[in-house]
Structures are given as C-alpha cells and as structure tokens.
Design a protein around this motif. Sequence first.
Motif, PDB file in Angstrom:
ATOM      1  N   GLN A 134      27.185  33.294 -57.720  1.00  0.00           N
ATOM      2  CA  GLN A 134      27.538  32.626 -58.974  1.00  0.00           C
ATOM      3  C   GLN A 134      28.944  32.030 -58.902  1.00  0.00           C
ATOM      4  OE1 GLN A 134      25.492  31.941 -61.382  1.00  0.00           O
ATOM      5  NE2 GLN A 134      27.038  30.906 -62.582  1.00  0.00           N
ATOM      6  N   LYS A 135      29.876  32.771 -58.327  1.00  0.00           N
ATOM      7  CA  LYS A 135      31.256  32.279 -58.221  1.00  0.00           C
ATOM      8  C   LYS A 135      31.313  31.049 -57.322  1.00  0.00           C
ATOM      9  CE  LYS A 135      35.922  33.978 -57.675  1.00  0.00           C
ATOM     10  NZ  LYS A 135      36.774  35.127 -57.447  1.00  0.00           N
ATOM     11  N   LEU A 136      30.496  31.025 -56.275  1.00  0.00           N
ATOM     12  CA  LEU A 136      30.450  29.848 -55.400  1.00  0.00           C
ATOM     13  C   LEU A 136      29.884  28.644 -56.140  1.00  0.00           C
ATOM     14  CD1 LEU A 136      29.216  31.408 -52.050  1.00  0.00           C
ATOM     15  CD2 LEU A 136      31.486  30.529 -52.559  1.00  0.00           C
ATOM     16  N   LYS A 137      28.883  28.855 -56.978  1.00  0.00           N
ATOM     17  CA  LYS A 137      28.296  27.755 -57.747  1.00  0.00           C
ATOM     18  C   LYS A 137      29.300  27.187 -58.742  1.00  0.00           C
ATOM     19  CE  LYS A 137      23.448  29.073 -57.460  1.00  0.00           C
ATOM     20  NZ  LYS A 137      22.268  29.474 -58.214  1.00  0.00           N
ATOM     21  N   VAL A 138      30.044  28.056 -59.389  1.00  0.00           N
ATOM     22  CA  VAL A 138      31.062  27.596 -60.341  1.00  0.00           C
ATOM     23  C   VAL A 138      32.119  26.773 -59.614  1.00  0.00           C
ATOM     24  CG1 VAL A 138      32.931  28.365 -61.865  1.00  0.00           C
ATOM     25  CG2 VAL A 138      30.676  29.442 -61.998  1.00  0.00           C
ATOM     26  N   ALA A 139      32.532  27.250 -58.456  1.00  0.00           N
ATOM     27  CA  ALA A 139      33.531  26.523 -57.666  1.00  0.00           C
ATOM     28  C   ALA A 139      33.011  25.151 -57.279  1.00  0.00           C
ATOM     29  CB  ALA A 139      33.901  27.318 -56.422  1.00  0.00           C
ATOM     30  N   ALA A 140      31.734  25.076 -56.934  1.00  0.00           N
ATOM     31  CA  ALA A 140      31.143  23.794 -56.557  1.00  0.00           C
ATOM     32  C   ALA A 140      31.152  22.817 -57.721  1.00  0.00           C
ATOM     33  CB  ALA A 140      29.721  24.006 -56.058  1.00  0.00           C
ATOM     34  N   ASN A 141      30.921  23.306 -58.904  1.00  0.00           N
ATOM     35  CA  ASN A 141      30.875  22.432 -60.075  1.00  0.00           C
ATOM     36  C   ASN A 141      32.251  22.003 -60.561  1.00  0.00           C
ATOM     37  OD1 ASN A 141      28.085  22.442 -60.195  1.00  0.00           O
ATOM     38  ND2 ASN A 141      28.027  24.245 -61.493  1.00  0.00           N
ATOM     39  N   TRP A 142      33.233  22.858 -60.438  1.00  0.00           N
ATOM     40  CA  TRP A 142      34.536  22.575 -61.010  1.00  0.00           C
ATOM     41  C   TRP A 142      35.614  22.307 -59.986  1.00  0.00           C
ATOM     42  CZ3 TRP A 142      34.539  21.512 -65.968  1.00  0.00           C
ATOM     43  CH2 TRP A 142      33.501  22.011 -66.749  1.00  0.00           C
ATOM     44  N   GLY A 143      35.330  22.512 -58.717  1.00  0.00           N
ATOM     45  CA  GLY A 143      36.346  22.286 -57.697  1.00  0.00           C
ATOM     46  C   GLY A 143      37.408  23.362 -57.662  1.00  0.00           C
TER      47      GLY A 143
END
Length: 54
Positions: free
Chosen positions: A2-11
């Motif tokens: 989940q943390k990786l997905k958030v990083a992908a969306n927000w940079g």
Amino acid sequence: MQKLKVAANWGQNLRFEFLLSCWNDDPALQTVIKKLLAKYPQWEIAIVDGVLVD
C-alpha cells in the motif's frame, strides 16, 4: 504494498532502507519498485546487477 502504491501516485520519496526491505522481502514487489525508480529518478536510487543502490 500500500505504501508503494501511495508513493507511485503522489511521488512521495521513500527511504532507501524501506525500499531495500521490500526488495529483499518480496520478489513480486521488485517490479513495482523498478517502475517507481524509473518514474522518479530524482530519488537517486538505482538498480545495479539486481541490487538496489543508493
């Protein structure tokens, strides 16, 4: 994951240690991390011979 997905969306820049632990824990996450690093070269983290390098 989940943390990786958030990083992908927000940079959001993730710490090298966190990415390295994900890299070593789950081979399936390696693909996600590779895509993140390609998308955000300003994080200055690379993959050399299959190993994350800061």
